[in-house]
Design an enzyme around this catalytic site. Structure first.
Site, PDB file in Angstrom:
ATOM      1  N   LEU A 162      52.368 -53.190   0.057  1.00 22.27           N
ATOM      2  CA  LEU A 162      53.813 -53.210  -0.190  1.00 22.27           C
ATOM      3  C   LEU A 162      54.163 -52.957  -1.653  1.00 22.27           C
ATOM      4  CD1 LEU A 162      54.652 -56.307   2.035  1.00 22.27           C
ATOM      5  CD2 LEU A 162      54.786 -53.880   2.662  1.00 22.27           C
ATOM      6  N   HIS A 221      59.302 -50.739  -0.214  1.00 22.06           N
ATOM      7  CA  HIS A 221      59.322 -51.642   0.946  1.00 22.06           C
ATOM      8  C   HIS A 221      60.242 -52.840   0.673  1.00 22.06           C
ATOM      9  CE1 HIS A 221      55.089 -49.898   1.331  1.00 22.06           C
ATOM     10  NE2 HIS A 221      55.669 -49.503   2.440  1.00 22.06           N
ATOM     11  N   GLY A 241      52.029 -51.500   5.147  1.00 22.57           N
ATOM     12  CA  GLY A 241      51.484 -52.419   4.153  1.00 22.57           C
ATOM     13  C   GLY A 241      51.243 -51.788   2.799  1.00 22.57           C
ATOM     14  N   VAL A 245      63.257 -45.579  -3.589  1.00 24.38           N
ATOM     15  CA  VAL A 245      63.012 -46.284  -4.852  1.00 24.38           C
ATOM     16  C   VAL A 245      61.963 -45.490  -5.622  1.00 24.38           C
ATOM     17  CG1 VAL A 245      62.216 -48.446  -5.882  1.00 24.38           C
ATOM     18  CG2 VAL A 245      63.569 -48.491  -3.768  1.00 24.38           C
ATOM     19  N   GLN A 279      49.153 -42.097  14.403  1.00 22.42           N
ATOM     20  CA  GLN A 279      49.965 -41.155  13.625  1.00 22.42           C
ATOM     21  C   GLN A 279      49.179 -40.442  12.525  1.00 22.42           C
ATOM     22  OE1 GLN A 279      52.666 -44.428  12.511  1.00 22.42           O
ATOM     23  NE2 GLN A 279      52.660 -43.619  10.439  1.00 22.42           N
ATOM     24  N   LYS A 303      62.843 -41.905   1.716  1.00 25.93           N
ATOM     25  CA  LYS A 303      61.686 -41.115   1.265  1.00 25.93           C
ATOM     26  C   LYS A 303      61.097 -40.352   2.449  1.00 25.93           C
ATOM     27  CE  LYS A 303      57.437 -42.664   0.397  1.00 25.93           C
ATOM     28  NZ  LYS A 303      56.507 -41.676   0.991  1.00 25.93           N
ATOM     29  N   ARG A 344      50.478 -44.438  -1.396  1.00 26.71           N
ATOM     30  CA  ARG A 344      49.432 -43.444  -1.661  1.00 26.71           C
ATOM     31  C   ARG A 344      49.322 -43.075  -3.146  1.00 26.71           C
ATOM     32  NH1 ARG A 344      51.179 -41.450   3.760  1.00 26.71           N
ATOM     33  NH2 ARG A 344      49.317 -41.361   5.047  1.00 26.71           N
TER      34      ARG A 344
HETATM   35  P1  AMP Z   1      55.088 -46.919   4.966  1.00 28.61           P
HETATM   36  O1  AMP Z   1      54.459 -48.260   4.708  1.00 28.61           O
HETATM   37  O2  AMP Z   1      54.727 -45.882   3.959  1.00 28.61           O
HETATM   38  O3  AMP Z   1      54.935 -46.473   6.401  1.00 28.61           O
HETATM   39  O4  AMP Z   1      56.644 -47.123   4.761  1.00 28.61           O
HETATM   40  C1  AMP Z   1      57.346 -48.108   5.484  1.00 28.61           C
HETATM   41  C2  AMP Z   1      58.813 -47.940   5.231  1.00 28.61           C
HETATM   42  O5  AMP Z   1      59.077 -48.039   3.833  1.00 28.61           O
HETATM   43  C3  AMP Z   1      59.344 -46.564   5.681  1.00 28.61           C
HETATM   44  O6  AMP Z   1      60.633 -46.732   6.254  1.00 28.61           O
HETATM   45  C4  AMP Z   1      59.431 -45.813   4.375  1.00 28.61           C
HETATM   46  O7  AMP Z   1      60.408 -44.795   4.376  1.00 28.61           O
HETATM   47  C5  AMP Z   1      59.830 -46.922   3.421  1.00 28.61           C
HETATM   48  N1  AMP Z   1      59.493 -46.532   2.047  1.00 28.61           N
HETATM   49  C6  AMP Z   1      58.290 -46.128   1.579  1.00 28.61           C
HETATM   50  N2  AMP Z   1      58.384 -45.789   0.275  1.00 28.61           N
HETATM   51  C7  AMP Z   1      59.685 -45.968  -0.079  1.00 28.61           C
HETATM   52  C8  AMP Z   1      60.415 -45.777  -1.280  1.00 28.61           C
HETATM   53  N3  AMP Z   1      59.838 -45.336  -2.389  1.00 28.61           N
HETATM   54  N4  AMP Z   1      61.733 -46.069  -1.278  1.00 28.61           N
HETATM   55  C9  AMP Z   1      62.351 -46.510  -0.142  1.00 28.61           C
HETATM   56  N5  AMP Z   1      61.704 -46.713   1.022  1.00 28.61           N
HETATM   57  C10 AMP Z   1      60.394 -46.451   1.059  1.00 28.61           C
END
Ligand code: AMP
Length: 288
Positions: A33, A37, A31, A176, A61, A149, A187
């Protein structure tokens, strides 16, 4: 768009879609987002009849001293972003429904997890694969979407799918970035002003390393030393690791003679940021 919090209800929906011959794209997230995402959601939307987005900050995790409690959340914003991206279902389970009692069985990652973030965050990838196995069993996705990422996560999910024979396609989406090159991350809001100014140097340092390889550097240790020197004063944070490994196997190498990942993690006061670049022996970017 439907918001589902109940596991049984999600399972029944998924099964009925599969019986109708529909493809299901699944985007797992924690989330808050952002456009990273959204890139995953857009890819899933293009390729599937149904798109399911999960939002779950998975306690399994996070280590004890990590940012589980300060992890940013904004349900209203996430709902809007999901709606804009034509998501069919947001799966929003509670911690209690995912883990009503301590699990009797957890998965353990035995390769690809003793380096990079797996080394700094013991148990992190065990938590990731355990929650993903649960989610895969609830959703039965045709395809899952992950961002580069988190390149080590992709390597681990690749192993989960292959080793446990999930009939799921793994799609990876390039990172991205903000205009100044900082990888978008939930974060990033936890960075102080000076930290935010220094954070783009993480990617610059990794690109500098890639260019050194382009210019003929082949020695792993030399390369890592130079990148550390570059990043040390500029990032306004404390370097957790800078590593260069084979990709996706994540094995240590001395000479750069194959596809590699050059990755870094930096601790800030309230956040730990990661980034990477994947390139071949000529220094040409190959993924992400
Ligand atoms: P998270 O919510 O941080 O667990 O991320 C969920 C998904 O979004 C994971 O597959 C991440 O690798 C992807 N994600 C997070 N940040 C980026 C970004 N800047 N560019 C591409 N994918 C991302």
């Amino acid at each position: 768009m439907e918001i589902i919090t109940n596991i049984k209800q999600l399972q029944q929906k998924s099964i009925s879609w599969i019986r109708q011959g529909k493809s299901i794209g699944f985007v797992p997230t924690m989330g808050y987002l952002h456009e990273g995402h959204e890139a995953l959601m857009k890819a899933a939307r293009q390729e599937n009849d149904i798109v399911i987005l999960s939002i779950f900050v998975n306690p399994l995790q996070f280590g004890e001293s990590e940012d589980l409690n300060s992890y940013p959340r904004d349900e209203e914003h996430d709902r809007k972003v999901a709606e804009e991206n034509e998501i069919d279902v947001i799966f929003f389970p509670s911690v209690d429904s995912m883990y009503p009692k301590p699990l009797s069985l957890e998965l353990s990652v035995v390769r690809r997890a003793d380096v990079l973030c797996g080394k700094s965050r013991p148990g992190h990838f065990d938590g990731v694969v355990t929650v993903l196995a649960k989610l895969f069993n609830m959703i039965h996705p045709t395809s899952v979407y992950f961002g580069m990422k988190d390149a080590q996560q992709i390597a681990v999910v690749d192993a989960l799918i292959k080793d446990f024979n999930y009939p799921i396609n793994l799609t990876t989406v390039p990172t991205v970035r903000e205009k100044d090159g900082l990888a978008k991350s939930s974060r990033n809001v936890n960075l102080f002003d000076q930290e935010r100014i220094g954070a783009p140097f993480i990617q610059q340092a990794l690109q500098y390393g890639r260019q050194l390889v382009e210019n003929g550097e082949k020695n792993q240790a030399e390369l890592v030393k130079k990148i550390r020197q570059f990043l040390e004063n500029k990032s306004h944070g404390n370097i957790d690791y800078i590593e260069l490994l084979s990709y996706p196997e994540l094995e240590p190498i001395e000479l750069i003679d194959q596809q590699v990942i050059l990755a870094a993690a930096v601790f800030y006061q309230k956040a730990r940021l990661i980034d990477n670049v994947v390139f071949n022996e000529k220094g040409e970017k190959t993924l992400g």
